[in-house]
Design an enzyme around this catalytic site. Structure first.
Site, PDB file in Angstrom:
ATOM      1  N   LYS A 172       0.837  -1.206  -0.055  1.00  0.00           N
ATOM      2  CA  LYS A 172       0.084  -0.086   0.065  1.00  0.00           C
ATOM      3  C   LYS A 172       0.897   1.288   0.059  1.00  0.00           C
ATOM      4  O   LYS A 172       0.435   2.190  -0.511  1.00  0.00           O
ATOM      5  CB  LYS A 172      -1.033  -0.125   1.396  1.00  0.00           C
ATOM      6  CG  LYS A 172      -1.554   1.271   1.673  1.00  0.00           C
ATOM      7  CD  LYS A 172      -2.847   1.756   0.584  1.00  0.00           C
ATOM      8  CE  LYS A 172      -3.426   3.109   1.092  1.00  0.00           C
ATOM      9  NZ  LYS A 172      -4.372   3.351   0.209  1.00  0.00           N
ATOM     10  N   LYS A 241       1.124  11.457   5.581  1.00  0.00           N
ATOM     11  CA  LYS A 241       1.500  10.440   6.589  1.00  0.00           C
ATOM     12  C   LYS A 241       2.004   9.200   5.824  1.00  0.00           C
ATOM     13  O   LYS A 241       3.051   8.909   6.132  1.00  0.00           O
ATOM     14  CB  LYS A 241       0.188  10.107   7.255  1.00  0.00           C
ATOM     15  CG  LYS A 241      -0.101   8.681   7.789  1.00  0.00           C
ATOM     16  CD  LYS A 241      -1.344   8.340   8.400  1.00  0.00           C
ATOM     17  CE  LYS A 241      -2.546   8.054   7.372  1.00  0.00           C
ATOM     18  NZ  LYS A 241      -2.438   6.888   6.556  1.00  0.00           N
TER      19      LYS A 241
HETATM   20  N1  LIG Z   1      -9.842   8.523   2.082  1.00  0.00           N
HETATM   21  C1  LIG Z   1      -9.439   7.655   1.130  1.00  0.00           C
HETATM   22  O1  LIG Z   1      -9.567   7.682   0.004  1.00  0.00           O
HETATM   23  C2  LIG Z   1      -8.463   6.540   1.688  1.00  0.00           C
HETATM   24  C3  LIG Z   1      -8.249   5.556   0.904  1.00  0.00           C
HETATM   25  C4  LIG Z   1      -7.606   4.315   1.329  1.00  0.00           C
HETATM   26  C5  LIG Z   1      -7.099   4.346   2.249  1.00  0.00           C
HETATM   27  N2  LIG Z   1      -7.291   5.252   3.293  1.00  0.00           N
HETATM   28  C6  LIG Z   1      -6.838   4.994   4.697  1.00  0.00           C
HETATM   29  O2  LIG Z   1      -7.755   4.597   5.647  1.00  0.00           O
HETATM   30  C7  LIG Z   1      -7.741   5.121   6.933  1.00  0.00           C
HETATM   31  C8  LIG Z   1      -9.121   6.075   7.071  1.00  0.00           C
HETATM   32  O3  LIG Z   1      -9.067   7.260   6.220  1.00  0.00           O
HETATM   33  P1  LIG Z   1     -10.312   8.072   6.022  1.00  0.00           P
HETATM   34  O4  LIG Z   1     -10.020   8.903   4.878  1.00  0.00           O
HETATM   35  O5  LIG Z   1     -11.742   7.287   6.274  1.00  0.00           O
HETATM   36  O6  LIG Z   1      -9.839   8.979   7.466  1.00  0.00           O
HETATM   37  P2  LIG Z   1     -11.133   9.885   8.169  1.00  0.00           P
HETATM   38  O7  LIG Z   1     -10.214  10.869   9.056  1.00  0.00           O
HETATM   39  O8  LIG Z   1     -12.149  10.481   7.328  1.00  0.00           O
HETATM   40  O9  LIG Z   1     -11.978   8.889   9.191  1.00  0.00           O
HETATM   41  C9  LIG Z   1     -11.018   8.203  10.242  1.00  0.00           C
HETATM   42  C10 LIG Z   1     -12.053   8.134  11.304  1.00  0.00           C
HETATM   43  O10 LIG Z   1     -11.636   7.454  12.471  1.00  0.00           O
HETATM   44  C11 LIG Z   1     -11.972   7.917  13.670  1.00  0.00           C
HETATM   45  N3  LIG Z   1     -11.188   7.883  14.804  1.00  0.00           N
HETATM   46  C12 LIG Z   1     -10.296   8.611  15.135  1.00  0.00           C
HETATM   47  N4  LIG Z   1      -9.636   8.065  16.193  1.00  0.00           N
HETATM   48  C13 LIG Z   1     -10.498   7.200  16.877  1.00  0.00           C
HETATM   49  C14 LIG Z   1     -10.464   6.531  17.723  1.00  0.00           C
HETATM   50  N5  LIG Z   1      -9.447   6.487  18.842  1.00  0.00           N
HETATM   51  N6  LIG Z   1     -11.430   5.372  18.155  1.00  0.00           N
HETATM   52  C15 LIG Z   1     -12.561   5.462  17.220  1.00  0.00           C
HETATM   53  N7  LIG Z   1     -12.384   6.254  15.951  1.00  0.00           N
HETATM   54  C16 LIG Z   1     -11.591   6.892  15.726  1.00  0.00           C
HETATM   55  C17 LIG Z   1     -12.277   9.420  13.354  1.00  0.00           C
HETATM   56  O11 LIG Z   1     -13.079  10.140  13.914  1.00  0.00           O
HETATM   57  C18 LIG Z   1     -12.859   9.577  11.914  1.00  0.00           C
HETATM   58  O12 LIG Z   1     -14.247   9.229  11.839  1.00  0.00           O
HETATM   59  C19 LIG Z   1      -6.536   6.008   6.771  1.00  0.00           C
HETATM   60  O13 LIG Z   1      -5.465   5.142   7.566  1.00  0.00           O
HETATM   61  C20 LIG Z   1      -6.148   6.376   5.352  1.00  0.00           C
HETATM   62  O14 LIG Z   1      -4.928   6.367   4.952  1.00  0.00           O
HETATM   63  C21 LIG Z   1      -8.105   6.435   3.078  1.00  0.00           C
END
Ligand SMILES: NC(=O)c1ccc[n+]([C@@H]2O[C@H](COP(=O)([O-])OP(=O)(O)OC[C@H]3O[C@@H](n4cnc5c(N)ncnc54)[C@H](O)[C@@H]3O)[C@@H](O)[C@H]2O)c1
Length: 301
Positions: A172, A241
């Site tokens: 990834k 990140k």
């Molecule tokens: N957005 C994208 O296009 C994408 C694509 C592939 C992978 N990712 C990866 O997926 C993961 C999530 O990405 P995202 O875009 O959904 O991020 P985001 O910030 O939109 O969502 C993360 C969620 O986790 C919650 N959170 C944070 N700390 C927490 C805790 N201690 N307990 C419970 N909930 C908690 C936040 O409130 C938030 O709702 C990341 O690692 C990112 O790199 C994102």
């Protein structure tokens, strides 16, 4: 498998858990953000079950978290998943976090008799909504096979990379290193094209069927730049990140990546300018604005 847990109901977690609900699973969600939990509940998900009880209820629990810090807290925190892990519940982290942390989580879960795979995803919010995500899983193949049908409810291409827990994570990181290049490349090329009098819509039509085509060009142009709307999507902060993790890996492997280093420094500069919480495609806007102001006063890296 009927009962699934989902911790982290953000841009990715919410549509992923929505697809589990659509597939007929009973889904227990948890997020520190009340608004995210409300949105999940409106879709038919169950909230308010404490995280420490989820491993006793669910056959599989997914996590989708924004940082190492958040993952440390959910897995290692007081009443966290590790403390409660058992062989009755498979834990799957879909977050992009550091390879070392995935190793640390696996070790702690296995010591507690639990089961874990690290399965970062690619395909963006669109892929999460449309059930077309790619899963890149590392860890036990037996556990992967057991959880395969559940991942299939959220994605199209489900890969087991190897038994090494961080193999999917490293895969990834390579994906996102390339995303970093494409995003910045698209931003610079489109800025120059516009300055030179080209129509960006026509340019996209032509390059989309030429070798300059990329899925990131398509994504960044069609969903963000053409609409002049940079609501995320995938935030610049999340990309930074992942680039940082990739650079840490290059140091560990003693592989010099000079352009990647400069690329990361440029993204960090964009973050310092206050663009971090917008979609990563915002760098197009930044480069455009930079070229419309005094370049001598403020240099990009
Ligand atoms: N957005 C994208 O296009 C994408 C694509 C592939 C992978 N990712 C990866 O997926 C993961 C999530 O990405 P995202 O875009 O959904 O991020 P985001 O910030 O939109 O969502 C993360 C969620 O986790 C919650 N959170 C944070 N700390 C927490 C805790 N201690 N307990 C419970 N909930 C908690 C936040 O409130 C938030 O709702 C990341 O690692 C990112 O790199 C994102």
């Amino acid at each position: 498998m009927k009962k699934i847990g989902f911790i982290g109901l953000g841009n990715m977690g919410l549509p992923m858990s929505a697809n589990l609900l659509k597939a007929g699973y009973i889904v227990y969600g948890s997020d520190i953000n009340e608004k995210a939990e409300d949105a999940f509940q409106k879709l038919g998900g169950k909230i308010s079950t404490p995280v420490e009880e989820l491993t006793g209820i669910c056959e599989v629990i997914f996590t989708s978290l924004p940082s190492n810090k958040a993952a440390e807290s959910v897995y290692f925190g007081k009443h966290g998943l590790i403390e409660q892990s058992s062989n009755k519940c498979i834990l799957i982290d879909t977050s992009t976090i550091s390879p070392e942390l995935h190793q640390k989580i696996e070790k702690a879960i296995e010591e507690n008799g639990g089961q874990f795979i690290a399965a970062p995803v690619s395909g963006g919010v669109v892929g999460a909504v449309n059930k077309t995500l790619t899963f890149m899983a590392g860890g036990s193949k037996t556990v992967f096979d057991q959880a395969f049908p559940v991942m299939e409810a959220m994605g199209e291409n489900i890969f087991h990379i190897s038994e090494k827990v961080d193999s999917g994570t490293i895969t990834k990181l390579m994906n996102n290193l390339l995303i970093g290049y494409y995003t910045w490349g698209v931003a610079e090329a489109l800025t120059l094209a516009e300055k030179s009098g080209l129509d960006l819509k026509q340019l996209f039509e032509v390059l989309n069927v030429s070798y300059g085509q990329s899925r990131i060009y398509e994504r960044n142009y069609e969903s963000f730049i053409a609409k002049d709307d940079y609501n995320p999507g995938f935030t610049l902060k999340l990309l930074i990140k992942d680039l940082q993790f990739a650079m840490e890996l290059s140091e560990q492997q003693q592989v010099e990546l000079p352009i990647s280093k400069t690329l990361l420094a440029n993204y960090q500069k964009a973050d310092a300018k206050g663009y971090g919480d917008l979609d990563m495609s915002i760098v197009y806007k930044m480069i455009q604005e930079h070229n419309n102001t005094n370049k001598e006063e403020e240099r990009l890296v």
